[in-house]
Design an enzyme around this catalytic site. Structure first.
Site, PDB file in Angstrom:
ATOM      1  N   HIS A   1       0.839  -1.200   0.000  1.00  0.00           N
ATOM      2  CA  HIS A   1       0.000   0.000   0.000  1.00  0.00           C
ATOM      3  C   HIS A   1       0.877   1.254   0.000  1.00  0.00           C
ATOM      4  CE1 HIS A   1      -3.088   2.827   1.029  1.00  0.00           C
ATOM      5  NE2 HIS A   1      -4.001   1.880   1.113  1.00  0.00           N
TER       6      HIS A   1
ATOM      7  N   ARG B   1      -2.975   1.068  -6.298  1.00  0.00           N
ATOM      8  CA  ARG B   1      -1.933   0.991  -5.278  1.00  0.00           C
ATOM      9  C   ARG B   1      -0.599   0.487  -5.803  1.00  0.00           C
ATOM     10  NH1 ARG B   1      -5.864  -1.348  -0.504  1.00  0.00           N
ATOM     11  NH2 ARG B   1      -6.959   0.624  -0.285  1.00  0.00           N
TER      12      ARG B   1
ATOM     13  N   HIS C   1       0.316  -4.780   2.890  1.00  0.00           N
ATOM     14  CA  HIS C   1      -1.021  -4.431   3.359  1.00  0.00           C
ATOM     15  C   HIS C   1      -2.054  -5.538   3.178  1.00  0.00           C
ATOM     16  CE1 HIS C   1      -4.402  -1.859   4.215  1.00  0.00           C
ATOM     17  NE2 HIS C   1      -4.938  -2.088   3.036  1.00  0.00           N
TER      18      HIS C   1
ATOM     19  N   ARG D   1      -5.434  -5.717  -5.725  1.00  0.00           N
ATOM     20  CA  ARG D   1      -6.791  -5.377  -5.298  1.00  0.00           C
ATOM     21  C   ARG D   1      -6.989  -3.870  -5.333  1.00  0.00           C
ATOM     22  NH1 ARG D   1      -8.972  -3.534  -0.601  1.00  0.00           N
ATOM     23  NH2 ARG D   1      -7.146  -3.891   0.702  1.00  0.00           N
TER      24      ARG D   1
ATOM     25  N   LEU E   1     -13.493  -5.152   1.737  1.00  0.00           N
ATOM     26  CA  LEU E   1     -14.694  -5.191   2.573  1.00  0.00           C
ATOM     27  C   LEU E   1     -15.867  -5.668   1.719  1.00  0.00           C
ATOM     28  CD1 LEU E   1     -14.324  -1.895   4.653  1.00  0.00           C
ATOM     29  CD2 LEU E   1     -13.365  -4.140   5.082  1.00  0.00           C
TER      30      LEU E   1
HETATM   31  C1  LIG Z   1      -5.178  -0.953   8.248  1.00  0.00           C
HETATM   32  C2  LIG Z   1      -6.071  -1.560   7.202  1.00  0.00           C
HETATM   33  C3  LIG Z   1      -7.078  -0.822   6.629  1.00  0.00           C
HETATM   34  C4  LIG Z   1      -7.924  -1.371   5.669  1.00  0.00           C
HETATM   35  N1  LIG Z   1      -8.895  -0.604   5.115  1.00  0.00           N
HETATM   36  C5  LIG Z   1      -9.714  -1.153   4.180  1.00  0.00           C
HETATM   37  C6  LIG Z   1     -10.749  -0.383   3.594  1.00  0.00           C
HETATM   38  O1  LIG Z   1     -10.952   0.783   3.915  1.00  0.00           O
HETATM   39  N2  LIG Z   1     -11.537  -0.975   2.656  1.00  0.00           N
HETATM   40  C7  LIG Z   1     -11.359  -2.267   2.280  1.00  0.00           C
HETATM   41  O2  LIG Z   1     -12.112  -2.758   1.438  1.00  0.00           O
HETATM   42  N3  LIG Z   1     -10.384  -3.024   2.839  1.00  0.00           N
HETATM   43  C8  LIG Z   1      -9.565  -2.510   3.772  1.00  0.00           C
HETATM   44  N4  LIG Z   1      -8.576  -3.277   4.320  1.00  0.00           N
HETATM   45  C9  LIG Z   1      -8.537  -4.719   4.034  1.00  0.00           C
HETATM   46  C10 LIG Z   1      -9.613  -5.417   4.872  1.00  0.00           C
HETATM   47  O3  LIG Z   1      -9.659  -4.843   6.153  1.00  0.00           O
HETATM   48  C11 LIG Z   1      -9.374  -6.910   5.043  1.00  0.00           C
HETATM   49  O4  LIG Z   1      -9.024  -7.497   3.830  1.00  0.00           O
HETATM   50  C12 LIG Z   1     -10.635  -7.584   5.559  1.00  0.00           C
HETATM   51  O5  LIG Z   1     -11.090  -6.931   6.717  1.00  0.00           O
HETATM   52  C13 LIG Z   1     -10.409  -9.055   5.845  1.00  0.00           C
HETATM   53  O6  LIG Z   1     -11.590  -9.566   6.414  1.00  0.00           O
HETATM   54  P1  LIG Z   1     -11.755 -11.098   6.706  1.00  0.00           P
HETATM   55  O7  LIG Z   1     -13.108 -11.279   7.298  1.00  0.00           O
HETATM   56  O8  LIG Z   1     -11.417 -11.877   5.495  1.00  0.00           O
HETATM   57  O9  LIG Z   1     -10.625 -11.457   7.802  1.00  0.00           O
HETATM   58  P2  LIG Z   1     -10.221 -10.761   9.191  1.00  0.00           P
HETATM   59  O10 LIG Z   1     -10.964  -9.546   9.499  1.00  0.00           O
HETATM   60  O11 LIG Z   1      -8.724 -10.702   9.157  1.00  0.00           O
HETATM   61  O12 LIG Z   1     -10.664 -11.817  10.263  1.00  0.00           O
HETATM   62  C14 LIG Z   1      -9.977 -13.012  10.462  1.00  0.00           C
HETATM   63  C15 LIG Z   1     -10.699 -13.790  11.528  1.00  0.00           C
HETATM   64  O13 LIG Z   1     -10.186 -15.105  11.543  1.00  0.00           O
HETATM   65  C16 LIG Z   1      -9.863 -15.484  12.855  1.00  0.00           C
HETATM   66  N5  LIG Z   1      -8.755 -16.446  12.756  1.00  0.00           N
HETATM   67  C17 LIG Z   1      -7.662 -16.388  11.967  1.00  0.00           C
HETATM   68  N6  LIG Z   1      -6.927 -17.492  12.125  1.00  0.00           N
HETATM   69  C18 LIG Z   1      -7.559 -18.251  13.033  1.00  0.00           C
HETATM   70  C19 LIG Z   1      -7.281 -19.505  13.622  1.00  0.00           C
HETATM   71  N7  LIG Z   1      -6.214 -20.218  13.274  1.00  0.00           N
HETATM   72  N8  LIG Z   1      -8.139 -19.967  14.555  1.00  0.00           N
HETATM   73  C20 LIG Z   1      -9.248 -19.264  14.908  1.00  0.00           C
HETATM   74  N9  LIG Z   1      -9.571 -18.081  14.364  1.00  0.00           N
HETATM   75  C21 LIG Z   1      -8.731 -17.587  13.439  1.00  0.00           C
HETATM   76  C22 LIG Z   1      -9.537 -14.215  13.578  1.00  0.00           C
HETATM   77  O14 LIG Z   1      -9.744 -14.400  14.953  1.00  0.00           O
HETATM   78  C23 LIG Z   1     -10.548 -13.255  12.946  1.00  0.00           C
HETATM   79  O15 LIG Z   1     -11.766 -13.387  13.615  1.00  0.00           O
HETATM   80  C24 LIG Z   1      -7.721  -2.708   5.266  1.00  0.00           C
HETATM   81  C25 LIG Z   1      -6.702  -3.459   5.835  1.00  0.00           C
HETATM   82  C26 LIG Z   1      -5.862  -2.889   6.777  1.00  0.00           C
HETATM   83  C27 LIG Z   1      -4.722  -3.701   7.306  1.00  0.00           C
END
Ligand SMILES: Cc1cc2nc3c(=O)[nH]c(=O)nc-3n(C[C@H](O)[C@H](O)[C@H](O)COP(=O)(O)OP(=O)(O)OC[C@H]3O[C@@H](n4cnc5c(N)ncnc54)[C@H](O)[C@@H]3O)c2cc1C
Length: 646
Positions: free
Chosen positions: A275, A339, A410, A444, A450
Site C-alpha cells: 500500500h 496501489r 497491506h 486489489r 470489505l
Molecule cells: C489498516 C487496514 C485498513 C484497511 N482498510 C480497508 C478499507 O478501507 N476498505 C477495504 O475494502 N479493505 C480494507 N482493508 C482490508 C480489509 O480490512 C481486510 O481485507 C478484511 O477486513 C479481511 O476480512 P476477513 O473477514 O477476510 O478477515 P479478518 O478480518 O482478518 O478476520 C480473520 C478472523 O479469523 C480469525 N482467525 C484467523 N486465524 C484463526 C485460527 N487459526 N483460529 C481461529 N480463528 C482464526 C480471527 O480471529 C478473525 O476473527 C484494510 C486493511 C488494513 C490492514
C-alpha cells in the site's frame, strides 16, 4: 527451475456457469441444490473467523437455520482485524450519477487486478455490491450522508467515479459492528455457538471431506476437536509473513496453511499488495506499520522535491521546485492511480534520491491545497481521526506540515484456491474473505476487500454451500476415528516439540529475520537471483528455527510465545512457496513486479501468452517441490491489454 517445483494436471473451475455474464450468478443459484428449512436444522457448519467475512456468514447461515459453531482467536469477535479498515467499501450504486454501473465496477476490478482474476467471479462481486449497502444500512451502519440524506461517496484508486461508501475513517469498525450484532442475535437465538480465544491448529479430513477442526483453548491450553458437515475458513490474510505490515499483529496463515497441508491448493501466493500510503518505518524496534487510508488521496497531493537530497522544510520548497509525480506521470488518474502503480512510483523517486525524511524513504502527502480550497473544518470532518492518528504516531501536525508516507505490505491477493461456489479442492472446505484468492487478481483495488468479504459472507456462500450440504448430514464421526486421532497427535507433538527445543533465539527474532528476507527479495521488486537467494535463506532460517527457538512457559496456560511460535513456523513454510510462485511467474503483473519484465518507462510488463493463469499449488511436504496446477483465465468481456492510467 524445475528442481523447485513440478507441474501437474491443469485445474478447472467446474462450478463456473457459462452464458451471458450478467446471468451467470442467477444461473448458478438456480442450478445449485437447496436444503429445505427443516433439514437445515440437522446440519452443522464450523466457521473459523469472525471478521467481516466470517461474522456475516455465521449470522446469515444461522438465520437460515443451520447449526453454526463460530471460532476466533481473539477474546471477542469484534476484535477481528476487519475492525481496522478505514477508508470504505465499494458498491456500484451510481448515487453520484457519474457514469458508474455494475459493468464499470466489474471492468475496473478486472483491469485493476491486471487481468489475473476470473471474469465470472468479479462480475458477481459487482452485482452483489449493491445489495451489501442495502443490507448494512438496514442494520443501522452509520454511513456518511450528504446534506440531502443520500449516502455519500468518495473515490478510491484505479477508478474515475465515486463509489466508495464510508463511515468517516472507521468503515471496517462500523461494518463489523453491524455484522457482529447480526451474529450475536443468532447466538441469542441458539443457532450460533461462539468460541472465542480458540485457535484452529488443524483441519480434520475424513474420507476426503473436511469434517472438523482441532483447536487449542488459548486460556487453558486444552486441545479440542469439533466436528461438522462442512467447514468454512474466514481467517483473513497472511501479510504478516513480512513481519512489518499494516495488518493486525495477530493476523497469520495457520488456518489456511494447515488446510493446504491437508490437500487444499494455495493459489497465487506471491500476489501481495504493497500500500502506498503508510507511515514510514521509523526504527528497528518497530513491530507494526500504520496505514494512512487511501481515501486521503482524494484530497491530498503526493510530491517530492525535484532536487535530489533536498532537506528544506517542505513548506519552504516553492511550487516550481516540487514534483507532483503521480499527477505528472498519470494525468488521467493523478493521485488516485491503483496501489501497485503508486507504490512503485514512490519507490522509484526514492531510489532516485528524492525521498524525504529519515533515510530518504518517504514522500509527502500534502493537504495545504485542500485546506485552502475546502477550509480546515471540512478537511477535519472528512479525515479528522486519520490526522489525529498520524499526529499521535509521528508527533507532526498534518494540518501544518505535509504527511510523510511510504509503501508497506497491506493485503494478500493470494489464498486458498476456491471454485465459483467458494469451495476449496477439499470437498466440504469453503474459504471466504481475504483467506481465499478469488476476486482481485494480481492487485486489489481500494475498498474492494470489505466488499468481497461481505459479498462472500452475506450473499455468495449462503447460496452455494447448500449445494454441498444437500448430500448431508454426513456419517457421524468422533475423536476415536483413526484420522482424527492422527491429526490430534500431530498437533500435540508439534506443540511439545516447540516447547522442548529451549534454544537461544526468540520467536520474534526469527520472524523479524524472515520478514526482512521477504521484503528484500519478495517485496516491491523481485528478481530471479534475489528469489533464489531468498529460498536458500528461508530454508536455512527454518532449520535454525526448529533447532534454536526458545519458547518459554507451558502449554497449559495462556502462552503468547507458544502462539506466536506455531504461527511463525507456518510462515516459514509459506514464505518458501511465495518465493517459488514469484520465481516461476516470469512476468510482472499488478503487485508482482519482476525487475526483468518491465516496459521502457518502468511499468509492469505482463506475458499473457505464457502466464494468463491462476497458479494453484499442491503441497507435497516441507522443503519438497510443490506441484503447480494451472487454471487458465479466459476473458470474453474485457480485452486484455497493457494497463494504462495515463
Ligand atoms: C489498516 C487496514 C485498513 C484497511 N482498510 C480497508 C478499507 O478501507 N476498505 C477495504 O475494502 N479493505 C480494507 N482493508 C482490508 C480489509 O480490512 C481486510 O481485507 C478484511 O477486513 C479481511 O476480512 P476477513 O473477514 O477476510 O478477515 P479478518 O478480518 O482478518 O478476520 C480473520 C478472523 O479469523 C480469525 N482467525 C484467523 N486465524 C484463526 C485460527 N487459526 N483460529 C481461529 N480463528 C482464526 C480471527 O480471529 C478473525 O476473527 C484494510 C486493511 C488494513 C490492514
Amino acid at each position: 527451475m524445475t528442481e523447485l517445483y513440478t507441474e501437474g494436471a491443469p485445474i478447472r473451475d467446474e462450478k463456473a456457469p457459462d452464458g451471458p455474464i450478467a446471468e451467470r450468478w442467477d444461473k448458478r443459484r438456480f442450478s445449485a441444490r437447496l436444503v429445505n428449512p427443516a433439514n437445515r436444522r440437522k446440519l452443522s457448519i464450523i466457521i473459523v473467523g469472525t471478521g467481516l467475512a466470517g461474522a456475516s456468514a455465521a449470522a446469515t447461515l444461522g438465520e437460515a437455520g443451520y447449526n453454526i459453531k463460530s471460532f476466533c482467536y481473539q477474546d471477542s469477535p469484534r476484535r477481528a482485524h476487519s475492525i481496522a479498515a478505514q477508508g470504505g467499501i465499494n458498491a456500484a450504486k451510481n448515487y453520484r450519477n457519474d457514469g458508474d454501473s455494475i459493468y464499470r465496477l466489474f471492468y475496473d476490478t478486472v483491469k485493476g487486478g491486471d487481468y489475473r482474476a476470473r471474469e465470472s467471479n468479479v462480475y458477481r462481486l459487482a452485482q452483489v455490491s449493491v445489495e451489501i449497502i442495502d443490507q448494512c444500512v438496514a442494520q443501522g451502519v452509520p454511513f456518511a450522508r450528504e446534506y440531502g440524506g443520500l449516502l455519500d461517496n468518495r473515490s478510491f484508486g484505479g477508478v474515475q467515479v465515486s463509489r466508495t461508501f464510508y463511515a468517516r475513517g472507521q468503515t471496517g469498525q462500523q461494518l463489523l459492528l453491524g455484522a457482529y450484532q447480526a451474529l450475536e442475535r443468532q447466538v441469542a437465538a441458539g443457532t450460533v455457538e461462539m468460541y472465542t480465544s480458540h485457535e484452529m491448529l488443524d483441519l480434520i479430513v475424513v474420507d476426503g471431506r473436511a469434517r472438523g477442526i482441532i483447536v487449542r483453548d488459548m486460556v487453558t491450553g486444552e486441545i479440542e476437536t469439533h466436528f461438522a458437515d462442512a467447514v468454512v475458513l474466514a481467517t483473513g490474510g497472511y501479510g504478516n509473513v513480512f513481519f512489518l505490515s499494516t495488518n493486525a499483529m495477530g493476523s497469520n496463515v495457520t488456518a489456511i496453511w494447515r488446510a493446504h497441508r491437508k490437500g487444499a491448493f494455495f493459489a497465487n501466493p506471491c500476489f501481495t499488495q504493497i500500500h502506498p500510503t503508510c507511515i514510514p518505518v521509523s526504527g528497528t524496534y518497530q513491530s507494526k506499520l500504520t496505514l494512512m487510508s487511501e481515501s486521503l488521496r482524494n484530497d491530498g497531493r503526493i510530491w517530492v522535491p525535484k532536487k535530489k537530497g533536498d532537506t528544506r522544510d517542505p513548506r519552504d520548497i516553492p511550487e516550481e521546485e516540487r514534483d507532483y509525480y503521480l499527477e505528472r506521470m498519470y494525468p488521467a488518474f493523478g493521485n488516485l492511480v491503483p496501489r501497485d502503480i503508486a507504490s512503485r512510483a514512490a519507490k522509484r523517486v526514492c531510489d532516485e534520491g528524492r525521498g524525504v525524511g529519515p533515510g530518504g524513504l518517504g514522500v509527502y502527502l500534502d493537504f495545504a491545497d485542500a485546506i485552502k480550497r475546502m477550509g480546515r473544518d471540512a478537511v477535519e470532518a472528512k479525515y479528522g481521526n486519520l490526522f489525529d492518528m498520524y499526529e499521535r504516531i509521528t508527533g507532526e501536525n498534518p494540518y501544518e506540515v505535509p504527511m510523510r508516507i511510504y509503501p508497506a505490505v497491506h493485503y494478500t491477493m493470494g489464498g486458498l484456491w476456491v471454485d465459483y461456489d467458494l469451495q476449496s479442492t477439499i470437498p466440504g472446505l469453503f474459504v471466504i474473505g481475504e483467506a481465499n484468492f478469488s476476486d482481485h487478481g494480481a492487485n486489489r483495488l481500494g475498498a474492494s476487500a470489505l466488499m468481497q468479504g461481505l459479498a462472500d459472507g452475506y450473499f455468495v456462500l449462503p447460496n452455494t454451500i447448500n449445494d454441498y450440504l444437500a448430500d448431508g448430514p454426513f456419517e457421524k464421526i468422533d475423536e476415536n476415528h483413526p484420522e482424527v486421532k492422527e491429526a490430534v497427535e500431530g498437533v500435540r507433538a508439534r506443540l511439545e516439540k516447540l516447547l522442548s527445543i529451549n534454544g537461544s533465539r526468540t520467536v520474534d527474532s526469527f520472524h523479524r529475520e524472515l520478514g526482512k528476507i521477504m521484503w528484500d527479495y519478495c517485496g516491491m521488486e523481485r528478481t530471479e537471483e534475489g528469489l533464489r537467494k531468498a529460498i536458500t535463506l528461508i530454508r536455512e532460517l527454518r532449520d535454525e528455527f526448529w533447532r534454536d527457538v526458545k519458547v518459554t512457559g507451558v502449554n497449559e496456560e495462556l502462552n503468547q510465545t507458544l502462539e506466536r511460535a506455531h504461527r511463525v513456523a507456518d510462515f516459514m513454510e509459506l514464505a518458501e512457496l511465495m518465493c517459488i510462485d514469484a520465481l516461476h511467474r516470469r512476468e510482472s503483473c499488478g503487485g508482482h513486479f519482476r525487475a526483468e519484465s518491465q516496459t521502457e518507462d518502468g511499468e509492469a510488463l505482463r506475458h499473457d501468452d505464457e502466464f494468463a493463469y491462476v497458479a494453484a499449488w499442491e503441497f507435497t511436504g516441507v522443503g519438497e517441490p510443490p506441484v503447480l496446477h494451472k487454471e487458465a483465465l479466459e476473458y470474453e468481456y474485457v480485452e486484455m491489454k497493457q494497463r494504462s492510467y495515463k
